[in-house]
Design a protein around this motif. Sequence first.
Motif, mmCIF file in Angstrom:
data_model
loop_
_atom_site.group_PDB
_atom_site.id
_atom_site.type_symbol
_atom_site.label_atom_id
_atom_site.label_comp_id
_atom_site.label_asym_id
_atom_site.label_seq_id
_atom_site.Cartn_x
_atom_site.Cartn_y
_atom_site.Cartn_z
ATOM 1 N N ASP A 177 -49.683 -30.884 -6.687
ATOM 2 C CA ASP A 177 -48.763 -31.961 -6.316
ATOM 3 C C ASP A 177 -47.832 -31.356 -5.275
ATOM 4 O O ASP A 177 -46.779 -30.820 -5.615
ATOM 5 C CB ASP A 177 -48.026 -32.410 -7.589
ATOM 6 C CG ASP A 177 -46.909 -33.405 -7.318
ATOM 7 O OD1 ASP A 177 -46.466 -33.529 -6.161
ATOM 8 O OD2 ASP A 177 -46.449 -34.042 -8.280
ATOM 9 N N ILE A 178 -48.266 -31.387 -4.004
ATOM 10 C CA ILE A 178 -47.502 -30.711 -2.951
ATOM 11 C C ILE A 178 -47.381 -31.629 -1.737
ATOM 12 O O ILE A 178 -48.076 -32.632 -1.645
ATOM 13 C CB ILE A 178 -48.167 -29.365 -2.547
ATOM 14 C CG1 ILE A 178 -49.591 -29.576 -2.039
ATOM 15 C CG2 ILE A 178 -48.154 -28.403 -3.708
ATOM 16 C CD1 ILE A 178 -50.281 -28.294 -1.603
ATOM 17 N N ASP A 179 -46.493 -31.277 -0.808
ATOM 18 C CA ASP A 179 -46.258 -32.152 0.346
ATOM 19 C C ASP A 179 -47.278 -31.873 1.457
ATOM 20 O O ASP A 179 -48.148 -31.003 1.315
ATOM 21 C CB ASP A 179 -44.816 -32.014 0.833
ATOM 22 C CG ASP A 179 -44.656 -30.830 1.764
ATOM 23 O OD1 ASP A 179 -45.335 -29.800 1.556
ATOM 24 O OD2 ASP A 179 -43.873 -30.929 2.727
ATOM 25 N N TRP A 180 -47.122 -32.588 2.590
ATOM 26 C CA TRP A 180 -48.110 -32.459 3.675
ATOM 27 C C TRP A 180 -48.149 -31.054 4.259
ATOM 28 O O TRP A 180 -49.202 -30.592 4.717
ATOM 29 C CB TRP A 180 -47.825 -33.489 4.780
ATOM 30 C CG TRP A 180 -46.512 -33.286 5.480
ATOM 31 C CD1 TRP A 180 -45.305 -33.811 5.128
ATOM 32 C CD2 TRP A 180 -46.271 -32.483 6.643
ATOM 33 N NE1 TRP A 180 -44.325 -33.378 5.999
ATOM 34 C CE2 TRP A 180 -44.889 -32.572 6.941
ATOM 35 C CE3 TRP A 180 -47.091 -31.706 7.466
ATOM 36 C CZ2 TRP A 180 -44.303 -31.914 8.012
ATOM 37 C CZ3 TRP A 180 -46.509 -31.046 8.536
ATOM 38 C CH2 TRP A 180 -45.136 -31.149 8.807
ATOM 39 N N HIS A 224 -42.937 -28.144 -15.526
ATOM 40 C CA HIS A 224 -42.832 -28.947 -14.301
ATOM 41 C C HIS A 224 -42.693 -28.043 -13.082
ATOM 42 O O HIS A 224 -43.309 -28.283 -12.049
ATOM 43 C CB HIS A 224 -41.652 -29.906 -14.401
ATOM 44 C CG HIS A 224 -41.835 -30.900 -15.504
ATOM 45 N ND1 HIS A 224 -41.293 -30.728 -16.754
ATOM 46 C CD2 HIS A 224 -42.543 -32.051 -15.549
ATOM 47 C CE1 HIS A 224 -41.647 -31.745 -17.524
ATOM 48 N NE2 HIS A 224 -42.407 -32.562 -16.820
ATOM 49 N N TYR A 225 -41.879 -27.051 -13.205
ATOM 50 C CA TYR A 225 -41.665 -26.060 -12.142
ATOM 51 C C TYR A 225 -41.224 -24.759 -12.773
ATOM 52 O O TYR A 225 -40.774 -24.728 -13.923
ATOM 53 C CB TYR A 225 -40.513 -26.505 -11.209
ATOM 54 C CG TYR A 225 -40.868 -27.578 -10.215
ATOM 55 C CD1 TYR A 225 -41.636 -27.291 -9.091
ATOM 56 C CD2 TYR A 225 -40.409 -28.886 -10.389
ATOM 57 C CE1 TYR A 225 -41.948 -28.287 -8.167
ATOM 58 C CE2 TYR A 225 -40.719 -29.885 -9.466
ATOM 59 C CZ TYR A 225 -41.491 -29.572 -8.368
ATOM 60 O OH TYR A 225 -41.806 -30.553 -7.458
ATOM 61 N N PHE A 226 -41.310 -23.682 -11.978
ATOM 62 C CA PHE A 226 -40.567 -22.462 -12.282
ATOM 63 C C PHE A 226 -39.339 -22.523 -11.374
ATOM 64 O O PHE A 226 -39.485 -22.514 -10.147
ATOM 65 C CB PHE A 226 -41.394 -21.219 -11.963
ATOM 66 C CG PHE A 226 -42.633 -21.092 -12.819
ATOM 67 C CD1 PHE A 226 -42.546 -20.684 -14.145
ATOM 68 C CD2 PHE A 226 -43.894 -21.383 -12.298
ATOM 69 C CE1 PHE A 226 -43.678 -20.564 -14.939
ATOM 70 C CE2 PHE A 226 -45.034 -21.275 -13.087
ATOM 71 C CZ PHE A 226 -44.927 -20.870 -14.412
ATOM 72 N N VAL A 257 -38.748 -28.739 1.542
ATOM 73 C CA VAL A 257 -38.885 -30.189 1.371
ATOM 74 C C VAL A 257 -37.553 -30.742 0.879
ATOM 75 O O VAL A 257 -37.012 -30.250 -0.120
ATOM 76 C CB VAL A 257 -39.995 -30.536 0.337
ATOM 77 C CG1 VAL A 257 -40.284 -32.038 0.350
ATOM 78 C CG2 VAL A 257 -41.272 -29.752 0.565
ATOM 79 N N HIS A 258 -37.044 -31.763 1.545
ATOM 80 C CA HIS A 258 -35.757 -32.386 1.188
ATOM 81 C C HIS A 258 -34.651 -31.335 0.994
ATOM 82 O O HIS A 258 -33.843 -31.425 0.077
ATOM 83 C CB HIS A 258 -35.848 -33.206 -0.120
ATOM 84 C CG HIS A 258 -37.010 -34.136 -0.207
ATOM 85 N ND1 HIS A 258 -37.361 -35.004 0.808
ATOM 86 C CD2 HIS A 258 -37.901 -34.362 -1.204
ATOM 87 C CE1 HIS A 258 -38.415 -35.703 0.431
ATOM 88 N NE2 HIS A 258 -38.768 -35.337 -0.764
ATOM 89 N N GLY A 259 -34.659 -30.280 1.805
ATOM 90 C CA GLY A 259 -33.584 -29.281 1.745
ATOM 91 C C GLY A 259 -33.735 -28.215 0.668
ATOM 92 O O GLY A 259 -32.838 -27.405 0.477
ATOM 93 N N VAL A 301 -48.486 -25.010 -11.266
ATOM 94 C CA VAL A 301 -47.033 -25.175 -11.455
ATOM 95 C C VAL A 301 -46.323 -24.414 -10.331
ATOM 96 O O VAL A 301 -46.481 -23.196 -10.196
ATOM 97 C CB VAL A 301 -46.578 -24.666 -12.842
ATOM 98 C CG1 VAL A 301 -45.080 -24.830 -13.014
ATOM 99 C CG2 VAL A 301 -47.332 -25.407 -13.952
ATOM 100 N N SER A 302 -45.579 -25.151 -9.521
ATOM 101 C CA SER A 302 -44.923 -24.570 -8.349
ATOM 102 C C SER A 302 -43.626 -23.877 -8.718
ATOM 103 O O SER A 302 -43.051 -24.131 -9.775
ATOM 104 C CB SER A 302 -44.595 -25.677 -7.345
ATOM 105 O OG SER A 302 -45.768 -26.296 -6.875
ATOM 106 N N VAL A 303 -43.157 -23.045 -7.796
ATOM 107 C CA VAL A 303 -41.791 -22.529 -7.912
ATOM 108 C C VAL A 303 -40.917 -23.367 -6.989
ATOM 109 O O VAL A 303 -41.381 -23.867 -5.971
ATOM 110 C CB VAL A 303 -41.703 -21.032 -7.505
ATOM 111 C CG1 VAL A 303 -42.397 -20.151 -8.501
ATOM 112 C CG2 VAL A 303 -42.264 -20.798 -6.115
ATOM 113 N N GLY A 349 -43.023 -23.671 -3.538
ATOM 114 C CA GLY A 349 -44.174 -22.840 -3.214
ATOM 115 C C GLY A 349 -45.181 -22.797 -4.347
ATOM 116 O O GLY A 349 -44.849 -23.050 -5.505
ATOM 117 N N THR A 350 -46.423 -22.477 -3.983
ATOM 118 C CA THR A 350 -47.522 -22.403 -4.953
ATOM 119 C C THR A 350 -47.804 -20.944 -5.298
ATOM 120 O O THR A 350 -48.180 -20.166 -4.419
ATOM 121 C CB THR A 350 -48.799 -23.018 -4.340
ATOM 122 O OG1 THR A 350 -48.539 -24.378 -4.020
ATOM 123 C CG2 THR A 350 -49.970 -22.920 -5.292
ATOM 124 N N PRO A 351 -47.595 -20.540 -6.561
ATOM 125 C CA PRO A 351 -47.901 -19.153 -6.946
ATOM 126 C C PRO A 351 -49.390 -18.843 -6.749
ATOM 127 O O PRO A 351 -50.255 -19.609 -7.177
ATOM 128 C CB PRO A 351 -47.518 -19.099 -8.425
ATOM 129 C CG PRO A 351 -46.590 -20.254 -8.638
ATOM 130 C CD PRO A 351 -47.044 -21.310 -7.686
#
Length: 219
Positions: free
Chosen positions: A111-114, A62-64, A86-88, A46-48, A92-94
């Motif tokens: 589930d992260i971007d390139w 879904h997120y923090f 990403v998109h402004g 779960v990303s922040v 980040g990944t804890p």
Amino acid sequence: MKPATVSPTKIARRGLMLVISSPSGAGKSTIARNLLEADPDLSISVSVTTRSRRPSEIEGRHYFFKTIREFEALKATDSLLEWAEVHGNFYGTPRDAVEKAMGEGRDMLFDIDWQGAQQLQEKMAGDVVSIFILPPSMAELQSRLHRRAEDSEEVIATRLANSRAEIEHWREYDYIVVNDDLDRAFSSVRAIVEAERLRRDRRPGLFEFVNGLLTENPL
Ligand code: 5GP
């Protein structure tokens, strides 16, 4: 007959870091959700994020959701394994959750971007398996973004413009899945996970298992 010392289902293996990227609207989140439901051995990182919460999203699931100041503090304390704009917004990944899962030999889905995929590949090369999901066409991508209807027109336009840049990184991934049919794309992703779990170099427990086989005397 002396049984083999280790049950074949209990052969120790290192955790897998399954990275899935795609432009927004290519179906990555649906595939990720289905994968988590179907596979109890997989948990999601779960990303922040500093993005505002969508109505359907739940904090911690879904997120923090963080302020920019809170995000900066996480960066400053090296609490993020990777991060990107990403998109402004910042994402980040804890680090802690990932290190715990890996230490216990559990598989994790990202589930992260390139940009995040690149950073994880640099830091944890042998553990990362990366999949890029492509849409069948740009027209379909656009209509999926509109159907989702959770974002404003302006946000949708930014995401569409960014999707080309995301797609240009397709070569950096181990596997490419075109999502023209959700069931088929999902089966492909499951097959990749199953095969990657069987890789010899990810299964240190095989030594013990094979030694058991070779010392077994069935006569
Ligand atoms: P969304 O705002 O649609 O939830 O996510 C936008 C993009 O940010 C998606 O491509 C998603 O994969 C990516 N993303 C989500 N979390 C992270 C993260 O922790 N790190 C990175 N690098 N990208 C992320």
